[in-house]
Enzyme design. Structure first.
Site, PDB file in Angstrom:
ATOM      1  N   HIS A  37       0.217   2.792  -7.577  1.00 50.75           N
ATOM      2  CA  HIS A  37      -0.728   3.913  -7.545  1.00 50.75           C
ATOM      3  C   HIS A  37      -1.987   3.654  -8.377  1.00 50.75           C
ATOM      4  CE1 HIS A  37       2.113   6.161  -5.336  1.00 50.75           C
ATOM      5  NE2 HIS A  37       2.658   6.882  -6.274  1.00 50.75           N
TER       6      HIS A  37
ATOM      7  N   LEU B  40       0.887  -1.169   0.000  1.00 50.91           N
ATOM      8  CA  LEU B  40       0.000   0.000   0.000  1.00 50.91           C
ATOM      9  C   LEU B  40       0.919   1.211   0.000  1.00 50.91           C
ATOM     10  CD1 LEU B  40      -2.685  -0.997   2.685  1.00 50.91           C
ATOM     11  CD2 LEU B  40      -2.919  -1.029   0.191  1.00 50.91           C
ATOM     12  N   ASP B  41       0.470   2.302  -0.618  1.00 56.26           N
ATOM     13  CA  ASP B  41       1.280   3.527  -0.621  1.00 56.26           C
ATOM     14  C   ASP B  41       1.492   4.013   0.811  1.00 56.26           C
ATOM     15  OD1 ASP B  41       1.199   3.456  -3.373  1.00 56.26           O
ATOM     16  OD2 ASP B  41      -0.455   4.898  -3.517  1.00 56.26           O
ATOM     17  N   LYS B  42       2.501   4.842   0.960  1.00 55.84           N
ATOM     18  CA  LYS B  42       2.808   5.392   2.293  1.00 55.84           C
ATOM     19  C   LYS B  42       1.582   6.099   2.900  1.00 55.84           C
ATOM     20  CE  LYS B  42       6.074   8.591   4.377  1.00 55.84           C
ATOM     21  NZ  LYS B  42       7.138   9.564   4.110  1.00 55.84           N
TER      22      LYS B  42
ATOM     23  N   LYS C  94      -5.315   5.523  -7.503  1.00 58.48           N
ATOM     24  CA  LYS C  94      -5.149   6.973  -7.701  1.00 58.48           C
ATOM     25  C   LYS C  94      -5.095   7.307  -9.187  1.00 58.48           C
ATOM     26  CE  LYS C  94      -2.663   7.479  -3.349  1.00 58.48           C
ATOM     27  NZ  LYS C  94      -1.326   7.367  -2.764  1.00 58.48           N
TER      28      LYS C  94
END
Ligand code: URA
Length: 233
Positions: free
Chosen positions: A185, A102-104, A188
């Site tokens: 991503h 998962l992204d930060k 997004k």
């Protein structure tokens, strides 16, 4: 299996500790003090205790983390905190690593394991596992966006399989997105393609495994046998 291997797989004790414990008669096998670390153990039948406490043998662990923002999905990093920092000390010797990323700045359901085959199985595109995300957008989503997500968007390095977009009836800036791949991503980028920026992102399910609503942000717990069975494990 040798006693020292058995104990170093299943407990946080080092091989050196184990030698000392055996010397001090602190390790028993079926109620009798173990005399040497190379004694053979049948992990299905023998009852091994350390300081009177029964050891439950296992080699692999499977953890659910409710990932907070600010953590990298990695085992180490020079600058930022990483998700394995959140694993309780008594489970750290299993050396778990995150299954996917998962992204930060993304929160929510992240699995960790030390079982490479489990990781491989879950990450396999053949598995066609939907990952479900809750997202808050800077502009309302609409019916055309649902079509766009379902049509399979093309990106530089891949074509996304049809994705589901669900719009909250009471606030069209709040959506659920279900994707199969989990590319860098991806949610997004898909929302950007629809002309919206993601302000907040949280993964809430992987296949039919839901993020436990009782698991607080930043907390870890082991998966239950029933949850593992979801993935055929
Ligand atoms: N998609 C994203 O954009 N970010 C994530 O962290 C996961 C999926």
């Amino acid at each position: 299996m040798r006693l020292d291997k058995y104990l170093s797989d299943a407990t946080a004790h080092s091989r050196r500790d184990i030698r000392q414990l055996v010397k001090r008669n602190a390790v028993t096998v079926n109620g009798i003090a173990a005399r040497s670390v190379d004694m053979k153990i049948d992990e299905k039948q023998d009852v091994v205790c350390v300081n009177g406490e029964k050891v439950f043998y296992r080699k692999f662990i499977y953890l659910m983390l409710n990932k907070p923002q600010g953590y990298l999905s990695a085992t180490e990093d020079d600058r930022d905190p990483v998700v394995v920092d959140l694993v309780p000390d008594e489970l750290k010797h299993f050396a778990p690593f995150p299954v996917g990323r998962l992204d930060k700045d993304t929160e929510g359901l992240l699995l960790l394991t030390n079982d490479g085959q489990f990781d491989h199985e879950l990450m396999s595109p053949r598995k066609n596992l939907y990952k479900r995300y809750y997202a808050e957008l800077d502009a309302p989503a609409n019916a055309a966006d649902i079509e766009l997500f379902a049509s399979g968007m093309e990106f530089r390095e891949f074509t996304a399989k049809p994705a589901r977009l669900e719009i909250s009836p009471d606030d069209p800036c709040k959506v659920y997105v279900e994707i199969v791949e989990g590319k860098y991503h991806q949610v997004k980028r898909m929302c950007e393609r629809a002309g919206k920026n993601v302000l907040f992102l949280k993964r809430v399910a992987i296949g039919s495994l839901q993020l436990d609503p009782a698991l607080e942000n930043g907390k870890v717990r082991e998966l239950t046998a029933g949850e593992l069975a979801i993935f055929g494990w």
